[in-house]
Design a protein around this motif. Sequence first.
Motif, short mmCIF file in Angstrom:
data_model
loop_
_atom_site.label_atom_id
_atom_site.label_comp_id
_atom_site.label_asym_id
_atom_site.label_seq_id
_atom_site.Cartn_x
_atom_site.Cartn_y
_atom_site.Cartn_z
N LEU A 1 0.81 -1.21 0.00
CA LEU A 1 0.00 0.00 0.00
C LEU A 1 0.85 1.27 0.00
O LEU A 1 0.45 2.28 -0.57
N SER A 2 2.01 1.20 0.63
CA SER A 2 2.86 2.39 0.71
C SER A 2 3.34 2.87 -0.66
O SER A 2 3.73 4.01 -0.81
N HIS A 3 3.25 2.00 -1.65
CA HIS A 3 3.66 2.38 -3.01
C HIS A 3 2.54 3.04 -3.81
O HIS A 3 2.80 3.63 -4.85
N VAL A 4 1.31 2.91 -3.32
CA VAL A 4 0.18 3.45 -4.07
C VAL A 4 -0.72 4.38 -3.24
O VAL A 4 -1.69 4.92 -3.77
N GLY B 1 5.85 5.01 6.33
CA GLY B 1 5.57 6.37 5.93
C GLY B 1 4.10 6.64 5.64
O GLY B 1 3.77 7.63 4.99
N LEU B 2 3.22 5.78 6.11
CA LEU B 2 1.79 5.94 5.88
C LEU B 2 1.13 6.69 7.05
O LEU B 2 1.42 6.42 8.21
N THR B 3 0.24 7.59 6.72
CA THR B 3 -0.60 8.23 7.72
C THR B 3 -1.74 7.27 8.03
O THR B 3 -2.27 6.63 7.13
N VAL B 4 -2.12 7.19 9.31
CA VAL B 4 -3.20 6.29 9.71
C VAL B 4 -4.34 7.11 10.30
O VAL B 4 -4.14 7.94 11.18
N TYR B 5 -5.52 6.89 9.77
CA TYR B 5 -6.73 7.45 10.34
C TYR B 5 -7.37 6.31 11.14
O TYR B 5 -8.04 5.45 10.59
#
Length: 66
Positions: A11-14, A38-42
Amino acid sequence: MSEVDYDLEMLSHVSQAIRTYSSTGVQQHIPKMAKRRGLTVYAGAWINNEFSDDKEVYNLAQIARE
């Protein structure tokens, strides 16, 4: 949890962010794992008027503090 970590890597690539709908079980570990990618999480909590709601809210508060 290795499957979740793999999914987050893909997922971090898209994507730049993900949304969770629970804060217990495996899902309570996702924010830390996603941060490494490096992903933001809601983050969310699954509320359904049961005793488990307290655990969901408690874990969500813990996640917010991290």
